[in-house]
Scaffold this motif. Structure first.
Motif, PDB file in Angstrom:
ATOM      1  N   LEU A  48       2.533   2.655  -2.960  1.00 25.78           N
ATOM      2  CA  LEU A  48       1.420   3.525  -3.346  1.00 25.78           C
ATOM      3  C   LEU A  48       0.859   3.155  -4.708  1.00 25.78           C
ATOM      4  O   LEU A  48      -0.350   3.289  -4.957  1.00 25.78           O
ATOM      5  N   TYR A  49       1.742   2.690  -5.601  1.00 26.30           N
ATOM      6  CA  TYR A  49       1.265   2.318  -6.932  1.00 26.30           C
ATOM      7  C   TYR A  49       0.287   1.146  -6.871  1.00 26.30           C
ATOM      8  O   TYR A  49      -0.627   1.039  -7.687  1.00 26.30           O
ATOM      9  N   GLY A  50       0.501   0.275  -5.889  1.00 23.11           N
ATOM     10  CA  GLY A  50      -0.409  -0.857  -5.739  1.00 23.11           C
ATOM     11  C   GLY A  50      -1.765  -0.471  -5.197  1.00 23.11           C
ATOM     12  O   GLY A  50      -2.710  -1.271  -5.227  1.00 23.11           O
ATOM     13  N   MET A  51      -1.905   0.756  -4.676  1.00 21.27           N
ATOM     14  CA  MET A  51      -3.181   1.230  -4.134  1.00 21.27           C
ATOM     15  C   MET A  51      -4.040   1.956  -5.168  1.00 21.27           C
ATOM     16  O   MET A  51      -5.181   2.305  -4.869  1.00 21.27           O
ATOM     17  N   LEU A  52      -3.494   2.236  -6.351  1.00 28.26           N
ATOM     18  CA  LEU A  52      -4.262   2.986  -7.340  1.00 28.26           C
ATOM     19  C   LEU A  52      -5.426   2.155  -7.856  1.00 28.26           C
ATOM     20  O   LEU A  52      -5.319   0.933  -8.010  1.00 28.26           O
ATOM     21  N   PRO A  53      -6.556   2.803  -8.154  1.00 31.89           N
ATOM     22  CA  PRO A  53      -7.690   2.072  -8.716  1.00 31.89           C
ATOM     23  C   PRO A  53      -7.302   1.408 -10.039  1.00 31.89           C
ATOM     24  O   PRO A  53      -6.471   1.921 -10.786  1.00 31.89           O
ATOM     25  N   GLU A  54      -7.897   0.292 -10.317  1.00 34.73           N
ATOM     26  CA  GLU A  54      -7.595  -0.441 -11.542  1.00 34.73           C
ATOM     27  C   GLU A  54      -7.920   0.414 -12.771  1.00 34.73           C
ATOM     28  O   GLU A  54      -8.949   1.076 -12.824  1.00 34.73           O
ATOM     29  N   GLY A  55      -7.021   0.404 -13.730  1.00 35.60           N
ATOM     30  CA  GLY A  55      -7.228   1.165 -14.955  1.00 35.60           C
ATOM     31  C   GLY A  55      -6.643   2.562 -14.932  1.00 35.60           C
ATOM     32  O   GLY A  55      -6.721   3.278 -15.936  1.00 35.60           O
ATOM     33  N   TYR A  56      -6.063   2.974 -13.788  1.00 33.91           N
ATOM     34  CA  TYR A  56      -5.476   4.306 -13.660  1.00 33.91           C
ATOM     35  C   TYR A  56      -3.960   4.195 -13.493  1.00 33.91           C
ATOM     36  O   TYR A  56      -3.458   3.220 -12.934  1.00 33.91           O
TER      37      TYR A  56
END
Length: 639
Positions: free
Chosen positions: A216-224
């Motif tokens: 799930l962490y790899g799905m977060l938008p960049e910069g968040y």
């Protein structure tokens, strides 16, 4: 260096530190108190949902009408304890208490031990698909980073398996375990993302470590980042919890602004929080984000309409211990007095004192790292850890009602020395009659009660130690009298009438059929110093002869070999002091060597190899690194 000279030397260092300062921070390798109170303020979830409760009956009351449902919103009331060392799952209470992973049936109090570790554990486990997944961390030192084992056992205690052995984990932080969509997340609440570990679970039982990009962490938008990684939202449930129960998560940007996100779609919605003084007590219920403002006033923000903010009421304390459909609970543990009070702020704003000054809730032992914190409610009872005649136990008391008697639930630590030793504390206050200045002294004496020649010999050694300490306290009384009449007393350094504090405490830290380990802890503070000083002197005795032993009496290795074995471990943890040629000889000094259930330990006081902020340093080297003598088979009976 004898003990008294060593203490004078360290006190000199202390005064130098007052003028020069001491930087750096590194936790103790083997005696770090890893159970900080802040880590247990709120419940962490596990998979038990009360879906049968009607949605209009659940959650916070009196919030007005709910607007049209969006993909970011509330959910029916649930309870879930994942991440806690105590969890209610499928009608059983599971606990990972000290060394014991066990389960208790709350109605019958039937208990079952599922696993017992050699050393106290942080309590990381999760129940999933009929198995208990749990972490075991050996209490030893490493030259290449801390290690852990990932295990699982069926909920009925059968089919125990090692899933991943000896993999690297963060050195100084604890972990929680969460499982979502077939991926096991080892979450490190106070660490960095680099400290997390992720494992994909197969139905066959095989486990494969995967990268953060596959989670799930790899799905977060960049910069968040996950909101709970930001200190402002550290009490927020983590990404995995939120996804499991809400279908979305809370994240924040580099400026600390809070958002809700659907990782699968990337849709982001900003959370319009008001300007708050602090966010360190901000968390979630099933239908609200709640926080503290202006000291002790609690507010809720509706998850369905985040511009709808409701003042709940006031509840003093340092946060929330847990919440349920009735309200917010705070359990105030008074460690010094051995008691606690329970208060609830109902969702309608009423405050109730459920119990006040309930006695003796606290476990306190001399075991390395054996620090437990259990405050848990199953909705009917409050469960807590306590010390009963030297044994560590879980007790419970009804959460509310007229009859509030406590009952024992489970003994997870059977103290092996309670029947062979006794301890008594003596406190003395010396007062200079003309000035009122004081010195405070405390000595906790230990004696063996076994009627053997070896026990008598050890007691004789201890009695001599107490006599020397008594003479030293007499010297400090003379120092107090001189200081009281000196010009120093009228200087800006002196801020109270207590000029000197001196404490000595003696305890048994290890025992088996052959050896007994005794630790002498001392603390000293002089008025005006930046801080007090403390240290330990370690003793290992033969249980058959009563002789004081050296490390060479326990292992066959030569002194040179012992130093060569231990030195790399010391160098891996020391902040200074290992560059001088021949430094290894200090490993063999008297008062450093001790035994544990997993290895041979060497103790260093503060300022010897680390700064004051880092604390003292204990190095524990596994027994298999040495060639042990007979009798030297440890671990048959231990603390």
């Amino acid at each position: 260096m004898n003990v008294k000279k060593k203490r004078y030397f360290i006190m000199t260092i202390c005064c130098m530190a007052l003028l020069l300062g001491c930087g750096g921070l590194r936790a103790n390798a083997a005696r770090t108190d890893r159970r900080d109170e802040d880590r247990h303020r709120g419940w962490r979830p596990n998979q038990e949902t009360e879906a049968e409760q009607p949605e209009e009956e659940s959650g916070l009351k009196g919030k007005g009408k709910t607007p049209e449902k969006s993909e970011f919103g509330s959910v029916p009331y649930f309870r879930d304890d994942s991440g806690s060392n105590t969890q209610l799952v499928d009608g059983w209470i599971y606990g990972y208490w000290s060394r014991m992973l066990c389960r208790v049936h709350p109605e019958t109090l039937k208990t079952q031990v599922l696993f017992e570790a050699l050393s106290p554990q942080s309590g990381a486990f999760c129940v999933y698909n009929g198995y208990v997944y749990f972490l075991e961390q050996p209490n030893i030192s490493y030259v290449d980073g801390a290690k852990a084992n990932l295990r699982r056992v069926k909920c009925d205690g059968s089919k125990q398996e090692m899933l991943v052995e000896n993999f690297t984990v963060a050195e100084y932080w604890d972990y929680n375990i969460y499982i979502y969509d077939g991926i096991l997340y080892l979450h490190c609440p106070y660490g960095e993302k680099e400290d997390y570990r992720f494992f994909r679970l197969a139905e066959s039982g095989e486990v494969q470590e995967i990268s953060i990009e596959e989670t799930l962490y790899g799905m977060l938008p960049e910069g968040y980042t996950d909101a709970c990684q930001n200190y402002r939202y550290c009490d927020m449930p983590n990404l995995v919890y939120c996804m499991a129960h809400f279908g979305y998560a809370f994240i924040c940007d580099e400026a600390g602004r809070l958002y809700r996100v659907k990782p699968e779609t990337g849709k982001v919605e900003e959370v319009p929080l008001p300007e708050l003084n602090t966010f360190d007590r901000l968390t979630l219920t099933n239908d609200a984000l709640i926080y503290v403002q202006n000291g002790d006033t609690w507010y809720s923000v509706s998850l369905d309409d985040m511009e709808e903010i409701t003042e709940i009421g006031e509840l003093e304390g340092y946060g929330m211990s847990f919440w349920d459909e009735k309200g917010i609970y705070y359990v105030d543990r008074d460690y010094g007095e051995g008691s606690f009070s329970i208060e609830r702020l109902n969702w309608n704003g009423e405050k109730e004192i459920l119990d006040y000054w309930y006695r003796n809730p606290r476990l306190s032992t001399s075991v390395y790292g054996d620090y437990l914190n259990v405050i848990f409610s199953d909705g009917t009872y409050l469960y807590y850890d306590t010390l009963v005649e030297g044994d560590g136990a879980i007790y419970r008391t009804p959460l509310e009602g007229d009859k509030r008697e406590a009952e024992q639930v489970f003994v997870y630590y059977d103290n092996p020395v309670k029947s062979i030793s006794t301890r008594e504390t003596f406190d003395t206050t010396f007062t200079v009659e003309d000035t009122g200045d004081q010195s405070c002294f405390s000595m906790t004496k230990l004696y063996l009660t076994e009627e053997t020649e070896a026990a008598k010999k050890i007691n004789s050694f201890l009695e001599e130690m107490y006599s020397d300490e008594g003479a030293y306290m007499e010297e400090l009384m003379d120092d107090t009298r001189e200081m009281a009449y000196s010009e120093w007393k009228s200087s800006d350094w002196a801020w109270s009438y207590t000029l000197v504090e001196e404490t000595l405490g003696v305890s048994i830290d290890y025992i088996d059929d052959n050896y007994i380990g005794i630790s002498s802890y001392w603390y000293e503070y002089w008025n005006g110093a930046a801080h007090g000083m403390h240290g330990n002197v370690e003793y290992v005795f033969s249980r058959s002869s009563g002789e004081l032993l050296k490390i060479t009496d326990v292992v066959k290795n030569s002194e040179a070999e012992i130093c060569a074995i231990i030195a790399p471990y010391v160098e891996a943890y020391a902040e200074w002091g290992t560059v001088e040629e021949g430094w290894e000889s200090i490993i063999l000094e008297d008062g450093r060597f001790f035994l544990t259930t997993e290895g041979i330990g060497i103790h260093f006081d503060v300022y010897e190899l680390t700064c004051y902020a880092a604390g003292d340093l204990d190095i524990v080297v596994p027994y298999e690194k040495f060639e042990m003598k007979n009798p030297g088979e440890t671990g048959q009976l231990h603390l």
